[in-house]
Design a protein around this motif. Structure first.
Motif, mmCIF file in Angstrom:
data_model
loop_
_atom_site.group_PDB
_atom_site.id
_atom_site.type_symbol
_atom_site.label_atom_id
_atom_site.label_comp_id
_atom_site.label_asym_id
_atom_site.label_seq_id
_atom_site.Cartn_x
_atom_site.Cartn_y
_atom_site.Cartn_z
ATOM 1 N N PHE A 35 0.866 -1.175 0.000
ATOM 2 C CA PHE A 35 0.000 0.000 0.000
ATOM 3 C C PHE A 35 0.908 1.232 0.000
ATOM 4 N N THR A 36 0.688 2.156 -0.917
ATOM 5 C CA THR A 36 1.464 3.390 -0.887
ATOM 6 C C THR A 36 0.542 4.581 -1.106
ATOM 7 N N LYS A 37 1.127 5.776 -1.024
ATOM 8 C CA LYS A 37 0.332 7.001 -1.038
ATOM 9 C C LYS A 37 1.009 8.079 -1.873
ATOM 10 N N GLY A 38 0.193 8.940 -2.460
ATOM 11 C CA GLY A 38 0.701 10.061 -3.232
ATOM 12 C C GLY A 38 -0.080 11.323 -2.936
ATOM 13 N N SER A 39 0.400 12.425 -3.441
ATOM 14 C CA SER A 39 -0.130 13.800 -3.367
ATOM 15 C C SER A 39 0.836 14.740 -2.662
ATOM 16 N N LEU A 40 1.793 14.191 -1.889
ATOM 17 C CA LEU A 40 2.856 15.007 -1.314
ATOM 18 C C LEU A 40 4.100 14.841 -2.179
ATOM 19 N N VAL A 41 4.548 15.927 -2.748
ATOM 20 C CA VAL A 41 5.692 15.906 -3.668
ATOM 21 C C VAL A 41 6.789 16.810 -3.112
ATOM 22 N N TRP A 42 7.971 16.703 -3.664
ATOM 23 C CA TRP A 42 9.084 17.477 -3.122
ATOM 24 C C TRP A 42 9.988 17.964 -4.234
ATOM 25 N N ASP A 43 10.650 19.064 -3.943
ATOM 26 C CA ASP A 43 11.649 19.616 -4.857
ATOM 27 C C ASP A 43 12.945 18.839 -4.662
ATOM 28 N N PRO A 44 13.499 18.228 -5.704
ATOM 29 C CA PRO A 44 14.701 17.400 -5.530
ATOM 30 C C PRO A 44 15.925 18.184 -5.065
ATOM 31 N N GLU A 45 15.934 19.491 -5.301
ATOM 32 C CA GLU A 45 17.091 20.288 -4.884
ATOM 33 C C GLU A 45 16.918 20.827 -3.470
ATOM 34 N N THR A 46 15.777 21.463 -3.193
ATOM 35 C CA THR A 46 15.566 22.054 -1.867
ATOM 36 C C THR A 46 15.005 21.047 -0.877
ATOM 37 N N ARG A 47 14.431 19.944 -1.361
ATOM 38 C CA ARG A 47 13.774 18.907 -0.560
ATOM 39 C C ARG A 47 12.527 19.440 0.148
ATOM 40 N N GLU A 48 12.038 20.559 -0.299
ATOM 41 C CA GLU A 48 10.826 21.135 0.286
ATOM 42 C C GLU A 48 9.600 20.351 -0.182
ATOM 43 N N ILE A 49 8.723 20.026 0.771
ATOM 44 C CA ILE A 49 7.540 19.227 0.487
ATOM 45 C C ILE A 49 6.351 20.137 0.169
ATOM 46 N N SER A 50 5.603 19.785 -0.872
ATOM 47 C CA SER A 50 4.390 20.514 -1.223
ATOM 48 C C SER A 50 3.307 19.503 -1.586
ATOM 49 N N HIS A 51 2.161 19.997 -1.986
ATOM 50 C CA HIS A 51 0.979 19.140 -2.197
ATOM 51 C C HIS A 51 0.413 19.379 -3.585
ATOM 52 N N SER A 52 0.020 18.290 -4.240
ATOM 53 C CA SER A 52 -0.596 18.420 -5.554
ATOM 54 C C SER A 52 -1.572 17.276 -5.793
ATOM 55 N N ILE A 93 -4.709 8.508 -1.832
ATOM 56 C CA ILE A 93 -4.434 9.952 -1.777
ATOM 57 C C ILE A 93 -4.010 10.256 -0.352
ATOM 58 N N HIS A 94 -2.799 10.753 -0.188
ATOM 59 C CA HIS A 94 -2.216 10.912 1.147
ATOM 60 C C HIS A 94 -2.943 11.972 1.962
ATOM 61 N N TRP A 95 -3.157 13.118 1.374
ATOM 62 C CA TRP A 95 -3.872 14.216 2.039
ATOM 63 C C TRP A 95 -4.806 14.880 1.028
ATOM 64 N N PRO A 96 -6.031 15.224 1.452
ATOM 65 C CA PRO A 96 -6.926 15.962 0.563
ATOM 66 C C PRO A 96 -6.491 17.410 0.388
ATOM 67 N N ALA A 97 -5.749 17.913 1.371
ATOM 68 C CA ALA A 97 -5.179 19.265 1.339
ATOM 69 C C ALA A 97 -3.968 19.264 2.259
ATOM 70 N N PHE A 98 -3.046 20.175 2.009
ATOM 71 C CA PHE A 98 -1.822 20.227 2.815
ATOM 72 C C PHE A 98 -1.275 21.646 2.802
ATOM 73 N N PRO A 99 -1.245 22.309 3.983
ATOM 74 C CA PRO A 99 -1.644 21.834 5.304
ATOM 75 C C PRO A 99 -3.098 21.374 5.343
ATOM 76 N N ALA A 100 -3.469 20.727 6.440
ATOM 77 C CA ALA A 100 -4.774 20.083 6.509
ATOM 78 C C ALA A 100 -5.930 21.057 6.356
ATOM 79 N N ASN A 101 -5.727 22.301 6.735
ATOM 80 C CA ASN A 101 -6.811 23.293 6.654
ATOM 81 C C ASN A 101 -6.786 24.071 5.336
ATOM 82 N N ALA A 102 -5.969 23.647 4.398
ATOM 83 C CA ALA A 102 -5.897 24.329 3.105
ATOM 84 C C ALA A 102 -7.084 23.927 2.237
ATOM 85 N N ASN A 103 -7.211 24.553 1.089
ATOM 86 C CA ASN A 103 -8.299 24.271 0.153
ATOM 87 C C ASN A 103 -8.158 22.871 -0.424
ATOM 88 N N SER A 104 -9.263 22.137 -0.430
ATOM 89 C CA SER A 104 -9.211 20.752 -0.932
ATOM 90 C C SER A 104 -9.816 20.619 -2.326
#
Length: 336
Positions: free
Chosen positions: A86-103, A130-141
């Motif tokens: 079982f795996t999950k997606g929707s949290l992605v990261w910048d390979p250079e900065t390693r900063e996590i974002s949501h899509s 789908i890992h998160w419907p929005a990220f942060p959790a209170n963001a627009n879904s």
């Protein structure tokens, strides 16, 4: 070990599954500190040998590292004992900065599925969530419907066997189910974090949506081995030490009192406090399975013991006075 059907899917799962967040290693925002890959693989293999038949991971855990480890495990164990993945997606990261974002963008999710297939070295993923419907959790879904349509397309293409969601509330679950069949929800649930009992568990039971609970041991706090001294010695890059209110006062003393009660009950059964904490989660018939984590093979047996005990009504009542008012929380917007 008994098997439970996951929602209305064809997947039959053991009551306990192994999570991989804690073994994802260092160098990312939600690390649990340094981890030896050999220990991680040995722990997973030990669990599979004991009858655990599913591994829960996510692309973002260790920024791909946990999926690579899971893929390595699949190549180590005989095909007859191959666990479901079982795996999950929707949290992605910048390979250079390693900063996590949501899509939730369809193109992004399709790329994530392909990347997960490559890291896992499998032709099909048993459950994709789908890992998160929005990220942060209170963001627009916005985008849930398009995201689930994308997963339905991937399922039709044979890339995934079943579709799940994680961290969705009831209204978001209804939106997801309006698009495609949802096999499961993965919510946080433990004796310290019980808010899903009010609406989510009853909804899932009625809708025949399976529930695979995470943080059942509250990130190690309910294992019986987490003391004030051990918490103080956690590495500085362990998110629990600095950002989890449950590991800090005033909650910590109350939480440790609950652990002591669970340890006393466990002693009567010949099991650990951790086994009692997991059994407490599994007591609810709406819960299909519980995700647990082990960083070394010697930790596995004490967790699997939860499958051989059933808490009595009297024991559940014994625990009840020690449950905190309201709900506990993970780190806000964690990647669990």
């Amino acid at each position: 070990m008994q098997k439970n059907r996951l929602g209305t899917s064809e997947l039959l799962i053991s009551p306990i599954g192994m999570g991989t967040w804690a073994i994802a290693g260092q160098g990312w925002e939600f690390s649990w500190g340094a981890q030896d890959d050999g220990d991680s693989l040995a722990a997973l293999e030990c669990a599979v040998e004991r009858g655990v038949n599913w591994i829960d991971t996510a692309a973002v855990y260790g920024l791909g590292h946990a999926e690579l480890l899971t893929g390595q495990l699949l190549r180590q164990v005989p095909a007859s004992r191959r666990p479901l993945v079982f795996t999950k997606g929707s949290l992605v990261w910048d390979p250079e900065t390693r900063e996590i974002s949501h899509s939730l963008a369809p193109q992004s999710l399709m790329k994530e599925i392909e990347d997960s297939l490559r890291r896992l070295q499998v032709d099909v993923i048993d459950l994709y969530q789908i890992h998160w419907p929005a990220f942060p959790a209170n963001a627009n879904s916005e985008g849930i419907e398009d995201a689930l349509a994308t997963l339905a397309q991937a399922k039709a293409q044979g890339k995934i066997r079943a579709i799940g969601v994680s961290n969705f509330d009831v209204s978001q679950l209804e939106r997801a189910r309006s698009v495609t069949d949802i096999a499961s929800l993965q919510p946080p649930y433990s004796a310290l974090m019980r808010d899903i009992e009010n609406q989510i568990l009853p909804y899932c039971a009625t809708a025949q949506v399976g529930v695979i609970a995470y943080s059942t041991l509250q990130s190690g706090l309910l294992t019986g081995s987490m003391t004030r001294g051990r918490i103080a010695q956690l590495p500085d890059d362990d998110w629990r030490k600095s950002r989890s209110a449950d590991f800090q006062e005033p909650r910590l003393s109350k939480n440790l009192a609950l652990v002591e009660i669970m340890a006393n009950i466990g002693a009567r059964h010949g099991v650990s406090a951790a086994a009692v904490a997991i059994a407490w989660v599994l007591r609810d018939p709406a819960v299909t399975g519980a995700i647990v984590g082990a960083r070394r093979p010697d930790q596995v047996n004490g967790l699997i013991d939860a499958t051989r005990i059933r808490l009595s009504h009297a024991e559940i009542e014994e625990i009840s006075p020690y449950l905190p008012e309201g709900m506990g929380t993970n780190v806000p917007s964690s990647v669990a």
